[in-house]
Design a protein around this motif. Structure first.
Motif, PDB file in Angstrom:
ATOM      1  N   VAL A  12     -12.324  -8.968  78.871  1.00 53.44           N
ATOM      2  CA  VAL A  12     -12.789  -9.679  80.062  1.00 53.44           C
ATOM      3  C   VAL A  12     -11.620  -9.974  80.998  1.00 53.44           C
ATOM      4  N   ALA A  13     -10.485 -10.397  80.432  1.00 56.10           N
ATOM      5  CA  ALA A  13      -9.302 -10.686  81.257  1.00 56.10           C
ATOM      6  C   ALA A  13      -8.809  -9.426  81.953  1.00 56.10           C
ATOM      7  N   ALA A  14      -8.810  -8.299  81.250  1.00 56.64           N
ATOM      8  CA  ALA A  14      -8.351  -7.034  81.830  1.00 56.64           C
ATOM      9  C   ALA A  14      -9.274  -6.601  82.972  1.00 56.64           C
ATOM     10  N   ILE A  15     -10.582  -6.751  82.779  1.00 56.19           N
ATOM     11  CA  ILE A  15     -11.530  -6.390  83.824  1.00 56.19           C
ATOM     12  C   ILE A  15     -11.344  -7.280  85.043  1.00 56.19           C
ATOM     13  N   PHE A  16     -11.135  -8.568  84.812  1.00 59.00           N
ATOM     14  CA  PHE A  16     -10.915  -9.511  85.900  1.00 59.00           C
ATOM     15  C   PHE A  16      -9.671  -9.139  86.715  1.00 59.00           C
ATOM     16  N   LEU A  17      -8.570  -8.840  86.032  1.00 56.10           N
ATOM     17  CA  LEU A  17      -7.337  -8.459  86.734  1.00 56.10           C
ATOM     18  C   LEU A  17      -7.511  -7.161  87.496  1.00 56.10           C
ATOM     19  N   LEU A  18      -8.234  -6.205  86.896  1.00 56.36           N
ATOM     20  CA  LEU A  18      -8.488  -4.929  87.559  1.00 56.36           C
ATOM     21  C   LEU A  18      -9.320  -5.139  88.820  1.00 56.36           C
ATOM     22  N   SER A  19     -10.322  -6.037  88.751  1.00 53.63           N
ATOM     23  CA  SER A  19     -11.145  -6.294  89.929  1.00 53.63           C
ATOM     24  C   SER A  19     -10.340  -6.946  91.041  1.00 53.63           C
ATOM     25  N   LEU A  20      -9.408  -7.822  90.696  1.00 49.15           N
ATOM     26  CA  LEU A  20      -8.551  -8.429  91.717  1.00 49.15           C
ATOM     27  C   LEU A  20      -7.681  -7.387  92.397  1.00 49.15           C
ATOM     28  N   THR A  21      -7.129  -6.480  91.623  1.00 49.84           N
ATOM     29  CA  THR A  21      -6.286  -5.415  92.183  1.00 49.84           C
ATOM     30  C   THR A  21      -7.102  -4.511  93.090  1.00 49.84           C
ATOM     31  N   SER A  22      -8.316  -4.147  92.644  1.00 49.96           N
ATOM     32  CA  SER A  22      -9.170  -3.287  93.455  1.00 49.96           C
ATOM     33  C   SER A  22      -9.552  -3.972  94.748  1.00 49.96           C
ATOM     34  N   ALA A  23      -9.886  -5.267  94.656  1.00 50.27           N
ATOM     35  CA  ALA A  23     -10.261  -6.003  95.870  1.00 50.27           C
ATOM     36  C   ALA A  23      -9.106  -6.052  96.850  1.00 50.27           C
ATOM     37  N   SER A  24      -7.896  -6.214  96.341  1.00 48.72           N
ATOM     38  CA  SER A  24      -6.733  -6.259  97.228  1.00 48.72           C
ATOM     39  C   SER A  24      -6.558  -4.950  97.963  1.00 48.72           C
ATOM     40  N   VAL A  25      -6.773  -3.827  97.271  1.00 47.99           N
ATOM     41  CA  VAL A  25      -6.623  -2.525  97.915  1.00 47.99           C
ATOM     42  C   VAL A  25      -7.721  -2.324  98.949  1.00 47.99           C
ATOM     43  N   VAL A  26      -8.985  -2.676  98.595  1.00 48.47           N
ATOM     44  CA  VAL A  26     -10.104  -2.492  99.512  1.00 48.47           C
ATOM     45  C   VAL A  26      -9.920  -3.311 100.774  1.00 48.47           C
ATOM     46  N   HIS A  27      -9.435  -4.519 100.660  1.00 54.28           N
ATOM     47  CA  HIS A  27      -9.289  -5.384 101.817  1.00 54.28           C
ATOM     48  C   HIS A  27      -7.972  -5.195 102.544  1.00 54.28           C
ATOM     49  N   GLY A  28      -7.197  -4.202 102.169  1.00 59.37           N
ATOM     50  CA  GLY A  28      -5.991  -3.887 102.902  1.00 59.37           C
ATOM     51  C   GLY A  28      -4.783  -4.708 102.512  1.00 59.37           C
ATOM     52  N   ARG A  29      -4.861  -5.467 101.442  1.00 58.75           N
ATOM     53  CA  ARG A  29      -3.722  -6.281 101.030  1.00 58.75           C
ATOM     54  C   ARG A  29      -2.871  -5.528 100.017  1.00 58.75           C
ATOM     55  N   SER A  30      -1.631  -5.803 100.016  1.00 58.88           N
ATOM     56  CA  SER A  30      -0.743  -5.304  98.978  1.00 58.88           C
ATOM     57  C   SER A  30       0.336  -6.350  98.771  1.00 58.88           C
ATOM     58  N   SER A  31       1.072  -6.185  97.686  1.00 61.31           N
ATOM     59  CA  SER A  31       2.097  -7.185  97.379  1.00 61.31           C
ATOM     60  C   SER A  31       3.207  -7.193  98.425  1.00 61.31           C
ATOM     61  N   ARG A  32       3.342  -6.111  99.205  1.00 65.36           N
ATOM     62  CA  ARG A  32       4.408  -6.033 100.206  1.00 65.36           C
ATOM     63  C   ARG A  32       4.006  -6.600 101.561  1.00 65.36           C
ATOM     64  N   ARG A  33       2.721  -6.899 101.746  1.00 70.10           N
ATOM     65  CA  ARG A  33       2.275  -7.414 103.040  1.00 70.10           C
ATOM     66  C   ARG A  33       2.240  -8.930 103.006  1.00 70.10           C
ATOM     67  N   ARG A  34       2.516  -9.523 104.169  1.00 68.38           N
ATOM     68  CA  ARG A  34       2.471 -10.976 104.258  1.00 68.38           C
ATOM     69  C   ARG A  34       1.689 -11.366 105.498  1.00 68.38           C
ATOM     70  N   PHE A  35       1.046 -12.516 105.420  1.00 70.98           N
ATOM     71  CA  PHE A  35       0.250 -13.013 106.530  1.00 70.98           C
ATOM     72  C   PHE A  35       1.155 -13.703 107.545  1.00 70.98           C
ATOM     73  N   VAL A  36       1.021 -13.319 108.816  1.00 73.50           N
ATOM     74  CA  VAL A  36       1.858 -13.864 109.879  1.00 73.50           C
ATOM     75  C   VAL A  36       0.966 -14.557 110.899  1.00 73.50           C
ATOM     76  N   ARG A  37       1.377 -15.756 111.289  1.00 77.48           N
ATOM     77  CA  ARG A  37       0.696 -16.495 112.365  1.00 77.48           C
ATOM     78  C   ARG A  37       1.769 -16.890 113.367  1.00 77.48           C
ATOM     79  N   SER A  38       1.647 -16.333 114.585  1.00 80.72           N
ATOM     80  CA  SER A  38       2.631 -16.634 115.618  1.00 80.72           C
ATOM     81  C   SER A  38       1.916 -16.696 116.958  1.00 80.72           C
TER      82      SER A  38
END
Length: 200
Positions: A12-38
């Motif tokens: 269950v933990a592995a599936i949960f982590l995999l779903s988080l990673t997949s969601a990040s890719v689908v929504h355009g997020r990656s560990s190298r991107r950061r949110f900017v507000r200016s």
């Protein structure tokens, strides 16, 4: 039984982590991107041209990219300046380009504007827009969602209220300028988009 429970928890933990990673890719997020507000300088800028070809029963259905979904209201024929189509709603799926030229194939552009506008004044061509700019290329994927009043002025601003994919949670302003117009059948709008909240 305890071993089975531990194995089940690990799965269950592995599936949960995999779903988080997949969601990040689908929504355009990656560990190298950061949110900017200016609010002083935009975090992203682009210029695009929207090409609208309105179907009016005399032009080709193949080349048309928009059509009236409603007739003008009775009020539009009763006012002193008829011909402004008050109350008409137009639905569009328009190609967008980085340059002014129409693309050779209207259906295969990598960027499209999909939505509607309604004509909301009795004596003018003022409109209200609500649409998504859909990006579908290897360079950019996702949407920018725009809405707002489009008065009959040389330049006007509408809001960028959100986004998905590479434009997740983006907000900003799009400055519109009518770049070309050919009667009621065709118009081209230059859009200068400035995002002040975005992932970079």
């Amino acid at each position: 039984m305890a071993a089975w429970s531990m194995a089940s928890l690990m799965i269950v933990a592995a599936i949960f982590l995999l779903s988080l990673t997949s969601a990040s890719v689908v929504h355009g997020r990656s560990s190298r991107r950061r949110f900017v507000r200016s609010y002083d300088e935009p975090c992203m800028e682009m210029r695009l041209y929207l090409h609208d070809i309105l179907y009016d029963y005399s032009n080709s259905t193949t080349n048309s990219t928009s059509a009236a979904a409603t007739k003008p209201t009775a009020l539009s024929t009763a006012v002193s300046s008829p011909g402004y189509f008050f109350g008409r709603v137009v639905v569009f799926n328009d190609p967008m380009t980085e340059g002014r030229a129409l693309p050779p194939s209207l259906e295969e552009t990598a960027v499209r504007a999909q939505g509607l506008y309604l004509l909301d004044k009795k004596d003018d061509f003022s409109a209200w827009f609500a649409f998504s700019i859909v990006f579908n290329s290897t360079a950019r994927r996702g949407t920018l969602n725009l809405m707002g009043a489009d008065p009959n002025a040389a330049t006007r601003d509408i809001s960028v209220v959100g986004g998905t994919g590479d434009f997740l949670m983006s907000r900003g302003v799009a400055t519109l300028r009518t770049d070309a117009i050919e009667g009621f059948k065709y118009f081209r709008v230059q859009m200068d988009i400035k995002l002040y909240e975005c992932y970079v």
